[in-house]
Design a protein around this motif. Structure first.
Motif, PDB file in Angstrom:
ATOM      1  N   ALA A  65       3.938  10.004 -24.941  1.00 28.14           N
ATOM      2  CA  ALA A  65       5.292  10.081 -24.383  1.00 28.14           C
ATOM      3  C   ALA A  65       5.262  10.806 -23.042  1.00 28.14           C
ATOM      4  N   GLU A  66       4.536  11.915 -22.986  1.00 32.36           N
ATOM      5  CA  GLU A  66       4.384  12.636 -21.720  1.00 32.36           C
ATOM      6  C   GLU A  66       3.715  11.744 -20.681  1.00 32.36           C
ATOM      7  N   ALA A  67       2.657  11.025 -21.096  1.00 31.55           N
ATOM      8  CA  ALA A  67       1.944  10.149 -20.167  1.00 31.55           C
ATOM      9  C   ALA A  67       2.871   9.085 -19.594  1.00 31.55           C
ATOM     10  N   PHE A  68       3.768   8.554 -20.432  1.00 26.68           N
ATOM     11  CA  PHE A  68       4.671   7.514 -19.941  1.00 26.68           C
ATOM     12  C   PHE A  68       5.570   8.045 -18.834  1.00 26.68           C
ATOM     13  N   TRP A  69       6.136   9.235 -19.021  1.00 31.10           N
ATOM     14  CA  TRP A  69       7.018   9.767 -17.983  1.00 31.10           C
ATOM     15  C   TRP A  69       6.248  10.067 -16.705  1.00 31.10           C
ATOM     16  N   LEU A  70       5.000  10.485 -16.840  1.00 34.46           N
ATOM     17  CA  LEU A  70       4.189  10.735 -15.652  1.00 34.46           C
ATOM     18  C   LEU A  70       3.834   9.428 -14.954  1.00 34.46           C
ATOM     19  N   VAL A  71       3.630   8.360 -15.720  1.00 34.30           N
ATOM     20  CA  VAL A  71       3.400   7.044 -15.125  1.00 34.30           C
ATOM     21  C   VAL A  71       4.646   6.599 -14.357  1.00 34.30           C
TER      22      VAL A  71
END
Length: 648
Positions: free
Chosen positions: A228-234
């Protein structure tokens, strides 16, 4: 079926966004950002009035669907073929094969996430435990608990699970929170690769690289929040690239979406603070070039949006712990310096260098010890290590793979990243050094890892926290390999990654689909206890004993070992079987949340029994009696490490 209501809202948002951008992937990402902001707002508004209940959540989504449908039909109602041009996919057979492989991986992970219940350690301690407390309290406000991470940890992932759980009536879709974010990352990394100039094979490779990360595969069927964190950073990286490309012609919608992505990444996980810094520095310097001193206008807007997204959570933490971030961090390095950072980089990289070959692991371990001696840094300095002592995963003689979602390394991907970095720097025919955006993106992603290593202590589970870094590296891999003249070699590398990923798909340690104890043959209750099977019998029998005494208002004293979510699930099964309602609440809390025990509705809590956990982690001794609100509770039942005390 009620879960379709949020999905309908997302679909309408996609159609609305696509009418603006006419780019499928950008429209999907933007629709998800707005949809997630709506989830946050709905959760906080309902929480304020203690209205987090089925009927109000249902009504909220019905109203949202009606509003979005009205907006779409009134302002964007064009011929569907104009809004949504016919999709024609022309690709080579190898590209179709790669996408088919990705589809198999994603499909199997989705199946695992649906069939298997949440059962990883953090889910039992706080991810899922906080969700059932919120549902019981009809609010996401802080409550008394013996395990304070249930309160101060960033909550967005659990907001989404909360809506899933209320609308579906159970936790069958809880793991899909990570799975859906994984899919979002696959879409996002391919779009970043496109923005950086990658051709179709490069964009597909970026998708393959993300889909085949061992750590990502294991986590995507759980309720951990690193994907989930990775998605927002993407998403953040996508909007940063758009702003850098457009310069002074950047429209305000992109700034606002960047602010939302920034705020949601922080609301999801605390390590986002380290990952966002290089990207925000990059976009700030880029905008100063075009806007000069006027850069404060979009900068302030982005900061205000990010702050507003997190404001209520910050305030909840501040009023309990005296800090918007919660309790003081014990994860940050107590000594800083370049030599300490370099040492930390090697220790963190080593988490991904473990192999089934014990000799190889031992050699790497020795090399890293030598590097630390050269740098003058104690490899096991307690000021730079959070837990245990440094080791290379696998030790000297382990044979096999790590199917454990907290410690699996991404060896092949790390070797591929190092290879592509070497190509970027040294290969004359594939020279990207002077393509500014690719270089700046590479430096930003590298900066995220360096900042992470500079500030955070090493721990055996850091491999899990590295997931956003590897996801952000995937577009870089796609760009570099898209410049490679022999496309067959690129396709072969991607096929190797897909084939190499299947052991982690099939042999997840806690959610296996090929084993004697696979998820299809093991009861749901038993799967909750995969991490701690010895607790199943005492938990189950403690609940059965309390039910036999017709006691369903129960205090919890679990100390610092609040492995409580399975306890709630046993109670829920009992409730479905016998129809008796129950209420669980932590009592005699000794941390900052103890002030909540004196507030309504918690001060009215009158338990008829207490579940008491005495383990090494709980730091609670065995007892015969407990005092609560001037009432005495005596031990009447015990099965190590659980005791039940009943009111005298």
């Amino acid at each position: 079926m009620l879960l379709l209501l949020p999905i309908i809202a997302l679909v309408f948002l996609y159609f609305i966004c696509n009418s603006f951008y006419h780019e499928r992937r950008l429209s999907i990402l933007s629709a998800i950002v707005i949809w997630s902001l709506i989830i946050t707002i709905v959760t906080e508004v309902l929480s304020f009035g203690h209205l987090i209940k089925f009927e109000f959540v249902l009504a909220a989504w019905l109203l949202i669907d009606i509003a979005l449908a009205t907006i779409y039909l009134k302002f964007f109602n064009k011929n569907f073929s104009e809004i949504e041009p016919k999709f024609t996919f022309q690709a080579s057979n190898s590209s179709k094969l790669l996408l088919f492989g990705v589809g198999i991986i994603v499909g199997l992970i989705g199946l695992i996430g649906f069939v298997a219940p949440p059962n990883n350690w953090d889910s039992m301690n706080y991810h899922m435990a906080r969700v059932v407390h919120w549902i019981q309290n009809h609010s996401v406000a802080h409550y008394p608990t013996s395990f304070t991470p249930q309160l101060y940890q960033n909550p967005w992932s659990e907001f989404l699970i909360l809506h899933f759980q209320i609308l579906s009536g159970g936790d069958h879709f809880a793991n899909w929170m990570q799975w859906l974010n994984m899919i979002g990352c696959l879409i996002g990394v391919s779009f970043i690769a496109k923005q950086l100039g990658a051709n179709s094979i490069g964009q597909i490779f970026a998708t393959v690289a993300t889909a085949t990360l061992p750590m990502g595969i294991l986590q995507a069927s759980s309720t951990q929040n690193d994907f989930a964190e990775a998605f927002w950073l993407v998403c953040l990286a996508c909007y940063v690239l758009m702003i850098v490309k457009k310069g002074k012609n950047t429209t305000w919608d992109i700034y606002l979406l960047l602010g939302c992505s920034l705020g949601l990444s922080i609301l999801t996980k605390g390590t986002s603070y380290f990952y966002i810094l290089p990207f925000m520095l990059w976009v700030t310097l880029s905008q100063i070039k075009y806007l000069g001193w006027k850069v404060w206008k979009p900068g302030l807007s982005i900061a205000i949006i990010a702050l507003l997204v997190n404001l209520t959570h910050y305030l909840r933490n501040y009023f309990i712990f005296g800090s918007p971030l919660g309790e003081p961090s014990v994860y940050t390095n107590e000594i800083l310096g370049i030599n300490v950072m370099i040492a930390s980089v090697f220790k963190n990289l080593a988490l991904h260098l473990g192999t089934p070959i014990g000799l190889s692991n031992g050699i790497i371990n020795k090399i890293i010890h030598i590097i630390h001696n050269f740098l003058g840094v104690d490899i096991n300095d307690r000021r730079t290590i959070f837990y245990g002592e440094f080791f290379v995963p696998g030790g000297w003689s382990t044979v096999g793979i790590s199917g454990e979602e907290n410690g699996a390394g991404n060896l092949l991907h790390l070797l591929l990243i190092m290879t592509c970095l070497s190509i970027l720097i040294f290969h004359k025919k594939i020279n990207l050094r002077f393509e500014q955006e690719t270089l700046a993106y590479s430096l930003s992603v590298s900066g995220t890892f360096l900042i992470f290593c500079y500030f955070l202590k090493w721990q055996p589970w850091n491999a899990r926290l590295h997931l956003p870094f590897f996801v952000l590296c995937s577009p870089f891999l796609g760009v570099v390999l898209s410049k490679f003249p022999k496309k067959q070699i690129v396709a072969c590398i991607a096929i190797i990654l897909i084939l190499a990923s299947f052991p982690w798909v099939f042999f997840n340690r806690y959610r296996p689909i090929i084993a004697n104890n696979n998820i299809f043959q093991t009861s749901r209750i038993e799967q909750y206890f995969k991490n701690r099977p010895r607790l199943q019998k005492p938990y189950t029998q403690a609940v059965e004993y309390l039910n036999s005494k017709q006691c369903s208002t129960v205090g919890l004293m679990m100390g610092e070992d609040a492995w409580e979510y399975p306890l709630w699930m046993i109670w829920m099964i009992m409730q479905q079987k016998f129809g008796n309602k129950f209420q669980l609440q932590h009592i005699n809390v000794s941390n900052g949340s103890s002030v909540k025990e004196k507030e309504s509705p918690f001060q009215e809590f009158e338990p008829c029994g207490i579940i008491y956990m005495y383990t090494k982690q709980s730091n609670l001794p065995t007892v015969e009696e407990i005092k609560f609100k001037d009432k005495t509770f005596a031990r009447e039942w015990d099965l190590n490490p659980i005791a039940v005390l009943m009111k005298k």
